[in-house]
Design a protein around this motif. Structure first.
Motif, mmCIF file in Angstrom:
data_model
loop_
_atom_site.group_PDB
_atom_site.id
_atom_site.type_symbol
_atom_site.label_atom_id
_atom_site.label_comp_id
_atom_site.label_asym_id
_atom_site.label_seq_id
_atom_site.Cartn_x
_atom_site.Cartn_y
_atom_site.Cartn_z
ATOM 1 N N ALA A 62 -1.699 -0.696 12.009
ATOM 2 C CA ALA A 62 -0.853 -1.069 10.864
ATOM 3 C C ALA A 62 -1.261 -0.300 9.611
ATOM 4 N N CYS A 63 -2.569 -0.085 9.429
ATOM 5 C CA CYS A 63 -3.029 0.731 8.296
ATOM 6 C C CYS A 63 -2.457 2.145 8.411
ATOM 7 N N GLY A 64 -2.474 2.691 9.638
ATOM 8 C CA GLY A 64 -1.892 4.017 9.856
ATOM 9 C C GLY A 64 -0.412 4.047 9.508
ATOM 10 N N GLU A 65 0.315 2.992 9.911
ATOM 11 C CA GLU A 65 1.746 2.914 9.586
ATOM 12 C C GLU A 65 1.973 2.809 8.080
ATOM 13 N N ALA A 66 0.974 2.242 7.363
ATOM 14 C CA ALA A 66 1.080 2.111 5.911
ATOM 15 C C ALA A 66 0.543 3.345 5.180
ATOM 16 N N GLY A 67 0.119 4.367 5.951
ATOM 17 C CA GLY A 67 -0.315 5.614 5.336
ATOM 18 C C GLY A 67 -1.817 5.797 5.218
ATOM 19 N N PHE A 106 -11.304 2.064 3.459
ATOM 20 C CA PHE A 106 -11.351 2.473 2.053
ATOM 21 C C PHE A 106 -10.048 3.193 1.728
ATOM 22 N N PHE A 107 -9.451 2.852 0.591
ATOM 23 C CA PHE A 107 -8.172 3.481 0.244
ATOM 24 C C PHE A 107 -8.090 3.735 -1.255
ATOM 25 N N LYS A 108 -7.131 4.586 -1.621
ATOM 26 C CA LYS A 108 -6.840 4.884 -3.028
ATOM 27 C C LYS A 108 -5.630 4.061 -3.462
ATOM 28 N N THR A 109 -5.720 3.456 -4.629
ATOM 29 C CA THR A 109 -4.563 2.721 -5.146
ATOM 30 C C THR A 109 -3.503 3.676 -5.698
ATOM 31 N N ARG A 110 -3.936 4.890 -6.076
ATOM 32 C CA ARG A 110 -2.999 5.909 -6.585
ATOM 33 C C ARG A 110 -3.347 7.239 -5.921
ATOM 34 N N PRO A 111 -2.342 8.020 -5.528
ATOM 35 C CA PRO A 111 -2.639 9.287 -4.836
ATOM 36 C C PRO A 111 -3.421 10.281 -5.694
ATOM 37 N N GLU A 112 -3.315 10.156 -7.017
ATOM 38 C CA GLU A 112 -4.013 11.128 -7.868
ATOM 39 C C GLU A 112 -5.513 10.866 -7.983
ATOM 40 N N HIS A 113 -5.987 9.717 -7.493
ATOM 41 C CA HIS A 113 -7.436 9.466 -7.521
ATOM 42 C C HIS A 113 -8.165 10.500 -6.663
ATOM 43 N N ASP A 114 -9.350 10.917 -7.112
ATOM 44 C CA ASP A 114 -10.099 11.933 -6.366
ATOM 45 C C ASP A 114 -10.925 11.326 -5.236
ATOM 46 N N ARG A 115 -10.948 9.983 -5.131
ATOM 47 C CA ARG A 115 -11.740 9.323 -4.085
ATOM 48 C C ARG A 115 -11.231 7.896 -3.897
ATOM 49 N N PRO A 116 -11.509 7.270 -2.756
ATOM 50 C CA PRO A 116 -11.084 5.878 -2.579
ATOM 51 C C PRO A 116 -11.696 4.981 -3.647
ATOM 52 N N GLU A 165 -5.295 -3.460 -13.515
ATOM 53 C CA GLU A 165 -4.191 -2.656 -12.956
ATOM 54 C C GLU A 165 -4.495 -2.201 -11.537
ATOM 55 N N GLU A 166 -5.739 -1.754 -11.293
ATOM 56 C CA GLU A 166 -6.091 -1.266 -9.956
ATOM 57 C C GLU A 166 -6.086 -2.406 -8.931
ATOM 58 N N MET A 167 -6.571 -3.585 -9.318
ATOM 59 C CA MET A 167 -6.563 -4.708 -8.383
ATOM 60 C C MET A 167 -5.139 -5.160 -8.085
ATOM 61 N N LEU A 168 -4.279 -5.093 -9.068
ATOM 62 C CA LEU A 168 -2.871 -5.448 -8.844
ATOM 63 C C LEU A 168 -2.242 -4.527 -7.801
ATOM 64 N N VAL A 187 -3.835 -5.458 -4.196
ATOM 65 C CA VAL A 187 -3.372 -6.634 -3.447
ATOM 66 C C VAL A 187 -1.976 -6.398 -2.870
ATOM 67 N N LYS A 188 -1.181 -5.580 -3.539
ATOM 68 C CA LYS A 188 0.139 -5.248 -2.983
ATOM 69 C C LYS A 188 -0.005 -4.447 -1.690
ATOM 70 N N PHE A 189 -1.066 -3.642 -1.609
ATOM 71 C CA PHE A 189 -1.289 -2.857 -0.389
ATOM 72 C C PHE A 189 -1.642 -3.766 0.790
ATOM 73 N N LEU A 190 -2.347 -4.873 0.554
ATOM 74 C CA LEU A 190 -2.646 -5.815 1.643
ATOM 75 C C LEU A 190 -1.347 -6.300 2.292
ATOM 76 N N ARG A 191 -0.398 -6.670 1.465
ATOM 77 C CA ARG A 191 0.887 -7.134 2.004
ATOM 78 C C ARG A 191 1.619 -6.008 2.737
ATOM 79 N N ARG A 192 1.458 -4.795 2.219
ATOM 80 C CA ARG A 192 2.122 -3.664 2.873
ATOM 81 C C ARG A 192 1.566 -3.456 4.285
ATOM 82 N N VAL A 193 0.266 -3.560 4.429
ATOM 83 C CA VAL A 193 -0.357 -3.410 5.754
ATOM 84 C C VAL A 193 0.169 -4.467 6.712
ATOM 85 N N MET A 194 0.177 -5.727 6.266
ATOM 86 C CA MET A 194 0.574 -6.818 7.159
ATOM 87 C C MET A 194 2.078 -6.823 7.456
#
Length: 539
Positions: free
Chosen positions: A163-168, A344-354, A424-427, A430-437
């Motif tokens: 599911a993580c893979g399906e979410a990117g 480990f994931f990035k909340t924004r693609p422009e981050h240089d690291r998770p 902002e980053e935590m917001l 948590v949206k990514f958790l729902r995206r995975v599930m």
């Protein structure tokens, strides 16, 4: 042994156990470890899943509390810290994460030579005996066995990774390898059927040496100085005050709360604070106890259509079954941490690291936070939790004594989510958790979301929820941080307290900044490298 020794180590925790082992290896130095707690030879310490029983147990736990925190909706957060041989490595969830390459390059760039990635990688490889084998990233043959943790996992872990893979977020076979980003399973400090704490891996083998003395139930009250030199410690044991003198050095390894507290009660810290409490100021340094950094996070929980560990760990017959399974085979849920999967994931693609860490638990406990952590008595229905924590928080707190008596807990101010960036980053996280599930691999097994629940949708509601339900993930650090200048740090790159002699801080308090991930591995690494520095300076 007399009341004199060469080296005093205050605290038999993750770093202290490593120091005790390495400083006694040659047989040339007499070393004494003072530990406020007692033996780690306890059933629930040795049982991997037993850590839920240690979470509120004063026999093995300091049971610290933070000041009421506006960032956590005014709550006082519970901070368990190990008060036992092995320290917090004896009561933690056993996840083994080294940190990102860039974390340590940041340490070096902050003016700390010897602490860049290449140097710390050499230390990690030397201390490890990694079940996954030796390669460019991992070590084998060292004293610390690290389990690759691939067998006996709940079958939902595979679907979680899919599911993580399906979410990117792609599969990562090794969070301690070439890159940290991705989803996968955690390596663990578990050996055979038992927790592999720093005490088991480093201290107990060293205790067979005649030049190591370990004194338990010994609470250090202060460091003893002659002029600017640390010459020993005063400690309390069996109601008696005793003094132990060090011919060479005193090393504080009491952790991110205990080490700054001991410096402060010994006259090293913010002058106004010490004077207010009647403590003569030996060395003014407002950085002692400052820069407190911690990871905070929470779980989202779903009711599942398929069995999770709840069904086997809650009923009496299930407990009997997994107990028998553990005793006869050394396997089953009791032989693991509850964090089977992660990432480990990035909340924004422009981050240089998770900047966020994931924890997947085929298991749920929707009981109140205070009073018990019921890992061995989960919910009476099939539940699954996805947790996360922030890797790179910008919020800072502090540890300050409220009494000249080291037996009184200091005031811990966490200041969780106190910057707009952390909120902002935590917001986004948590949206990514729902995206995975919501991905097909997991959605097919989900009956419904229980926490925070489908009615919590707006940004304001999501923020209010994570403030109300978040807490520490137990990675306190940076309160005696390393740096070249006493104006901004407490110790130098060789872990020596600025402006004083014969005194070092070697534990998570020394981190210049908090690494991305669990802090047990880097704490042991700091002990390993710190011992090398102590021995080199002795030569």
């Amino acid at each position: 042994m007399s009341d004199e020794t060469d080296y005093i180590i205050v605290g038999a925790g993750s770093a202290g156990c490593v120091l005790a082992n390495r400083l006694t290896e040659s047989g040339k130095h007499r070393v004494t470890v003072l530990e406020a707690g007692g033996t780690d030879m306890r059933f629930y310490v040795q049982l991997p899943l037993g850590y839920g029983k240690l979470f509120y147990n004063p026999a093995v736990n300091w049971l610290y509390k933070t000041q009421p925190d506006p960032g956590l909706a005014g709550q006082q957060d519970h901070i368990p810290r190990g008060k036992v041989l092995g320290g917090s490595s004896s009561i933690n969830a056993m996840v083994y994460i080294r940190g990102q390459k860039v974390d340590f390059d940041d340490w070096k760039a902050a003016g700390n030579p010897g602490w860049g990635w290449d140097e710390v990688l050499a230390a990690y490889k030397a201390m490890e005996d990694n079940e996954a084998g030796a390669d460019e990233w991992r070590g084998q043959g060292g004293p610390l066995f690290v389990s690759k943790n691939r067998k006996g996992l709940h079958w939902l872990v595979e679907d979680y990774i899919a599911a993580c893979g399906e979410a990117g977020l792609p599969w990562n076979p090794d969070f301690n390898g070439a890159t940290q980003e991705g989803a996968g399973t955690y390596q663990m400090t578990i050996k055979g059927r038992r927790r592999n704490s720093a005490a088991r891996a480093f201290l107990h083998p060293a205790m067979k040496r005649p030049n190591l003395r370990v004194i338990t139930k010994a609470q250090v009250l202060r460091v003893v100085f002659e002029g600017n030199r640390a010459v020993g410690v005063e400690y309390l044991q069996d109601g008696q005050r005793k003094v132990l003198r060090a011919k060479a050095e005193v090393i504080l390894s009491a952790g991110a709360i205990g080490s700054p507290q001991l410096l402060q009660v010994s006259g090293v810290g913010e002058g106004a604070l010490l004077q207010r409490l009647g403590i003569p100021v030996l060395r003014e340094n407002a950085n002692v106890g400052a820069h407190y950094t911690d990871h905070h996070g929470l779980n989202y929980t779903w009711r599942m259509k398929v069995p999770t560990y709840n069904g086997i760990l809650r009923p009496w017959w299930g407990k009997a079954f997994v107990g028998l399974q553990y005793l006869l085979t050394g396997g089953g849920p009791l032989s693991k941490s509850i964090n089977h999967g992660g990432g480990f994931f990035k909340t924004r693609p422009e981050h240089d690291r998770p900047n966020m860490q994931l924890y997947m638990q085929a298991f749920s406990t929707l009981l109140p936070r205070a009073g018990e952590r019921p890992l061995l008595t989960p919910d009476p229905f099939p539940g699954l939790s996805l947790g996360l924590s922030n890797c790179r928080p910008t919020s800072r707190g502090h540890v300050r004594i409220s009494s000249a008596d080291a037996r009184v807990h200091p005031e811990i101010t966490a200041n969780a989510y106190s910057t707009p960036e952390d909120v902002e980053e935590m917001l986004l996280a948590v949206k990514f958790l729902r995206r995975v599930m919501a991905q097909p691999a997991m959605a097919r097994w989900v009956e419904g979301e229980l926490r925070p629940g489908p009615e919590v949708q707006s940004d304001d509601d999501l923020i209010a929820d994570f403030r109300a339900r978040s807490g520490t993930v137990y990675h306190q650090s940076c309160t005696c941080r390393m740096g070249p200048d006493a104006a901004t740090s407490v110790i130098d790159a060789r872990l020596r307290v600025h402006g004083l002699e014969g005194l070092r801080v070697i534990d998570a308090a020394s981190f210049p900044n908090l690494i991305a991930g669990n802090t047990n591995a880097p704490s042991m690494m700091v002990g390993w490298k710190g011992a090398e520095m102590v021995l080199a300076d002795a030569r």
